[in-house]
Motif scaffolding. Sequence first.
Motif, PDB file in Angstrom:
ATOM      1  N   SER A   6       0.835  -1.191   0.000  1.00  0.00           N
ATOM      2  CA  SER A   6       0.000   0.000   0.000  1.00  0.00           C
ATOM      3  C   SER A   6       0.873   1.245   0.000  1.00  0.00           C
ATOM      4  CB  SER A   6      -0.920   0.010   1.229  1.00  0.00           C
ATOM      5  OG  SER A   6      -1.794   1.123   1.213  1.00  0.00           O
ATOM      6  N   ASP A  34      -3.372  -1.898  -2.403  1.00  0.00           N
ATOM      7  CA  ASP A  34      -4.333  -0.816  -2.258  1.00  0.00           C
ATOM      8  C   ASP A  34      -3.543   0.481  -2.113  1.00  0.00           C
ATOM      9  OD1 ASP A  34      -3.676  -0.637   0.543  1.00  0.00           O
ATOM     10  OD2 ASP A  34      -5.236  -2.086   1.018  1.00  0.00           O
ATOM     11  N   PRO A  65      -7.981  -1.226  -7.358  1.00  0.00           N
ATOM     12  CA  PRO A  65      -7.412  -1.281  -6.010  1.00  0.00           C
ATOM     13  C   PRO A  65      -8.295  -0.549  -4.999  1.00  0.00           C
ATOM     14  CG  PRO A  65      -5.715  -0.697  -7.615  1.00  0.00           C
ATOM     15  CD  PRO A  65      -7.032  -0.661  -8.340  1.00  0.00           C
TER      16      PRO A  65
END
Length: 369
Positions: free
Chosen positions: A77, A107, A174
């Motif tokens: 991330s 993400d 995402p």
Amino acid sequence: MQFGIFTVGDVTVDPTTGRAPSEHERIKAMLAIAQKAEEVGLDVFATGEHHNPPFVPSSPTTMLGHIAARTENLILSTSTTLITTNDPVKIAEDFAMLQHVADGRVDLMMGRGNTGPVYPWFGKDIRDGIDLAIENYALLRRLWDEDVVTWKGKFRTPLQSFTSTPRPMDGVAPFVWHGSIRSPEIAEQAAYYGDGFFHNHIFWPASHTKQMANLYRQRYAHYGHGTPEQAIVGLGGQVFMRKNSQDAVREFRPYFDNAPVYGHGPSLEEFTSQTPLTVGSPQEVIERTLSFRDYVGDYQRQLFLMDHAGLPLKTVLEQLDLLGEEVVPVLRKEFANKRPANVPDAPTHAARVAAKSAGSGSGSEGSSK
């Protein structure tokens, strides 16, 4: 619930030795920290995005792509993706590519950035920060959700029948967190799209964090994504641990006192009493972290800042051993035991693909987390 670490990638002098790592050493250390995070059983590694010294992570997708090749389970991330100064077309394509490279373990967290000089470096004006965040994210969502986009806005050239490539993996973009410390407009934005809201939870007292999380939860429900309790919340935090709390305080004090962000201000004792910073034993970290639920409710992601202020790599890796072996297993159990059945799990790519296949949402709403 997901547990992990985030880094801001600062290059800071170690006050106990007077030496700062080179940029190369710092970058390599961040890679080693990410691999250690997987080794000790954490769920998430997140990196900031900065374009000014003394920070090094100017290209998060490059770093995360490298880490993807060396890990199997870790969710990769950002702890900040600058939605204000980056082109949303480039964000759409870069993170879709990373998503494919990492088999969906990706993400990102949108942020405005709080370093004024960065804006003109990328042809922007910091006074447009909120408006840029709103317009750029609206375009980004369309680029991911629609195969062909025709668009016109205020801050970039128009698009005519444009398709960003590659397309999101499995037709699911995402997952996006919107990170903010103090801007209610960003909490509102996260709620409007049914995305996650991440409060950095470092510099402010619990009362402020509670206010921001509650605003997001209320507005999430207002927009029809679910109940306030079903909103997707993440928290930051920072800890330093030793087996004995006195040893932790003694060892961390020179790093705190000289840190570029909070050094030369309130004392360590004042800061730990007024903010979530926890310096002590693993048990103290467990107790403090469990208390976050008292004012933000049940939440989905807890990230810790552990490699800041000039701490040497050896020390950070020791911290990760303590976190993975003594702290996170207890937190997982305790948070799970207290979690009501109606509170959703942390979002994963696999779960969101399954939800989309089941026809429960578009992949960006609360029901498809």
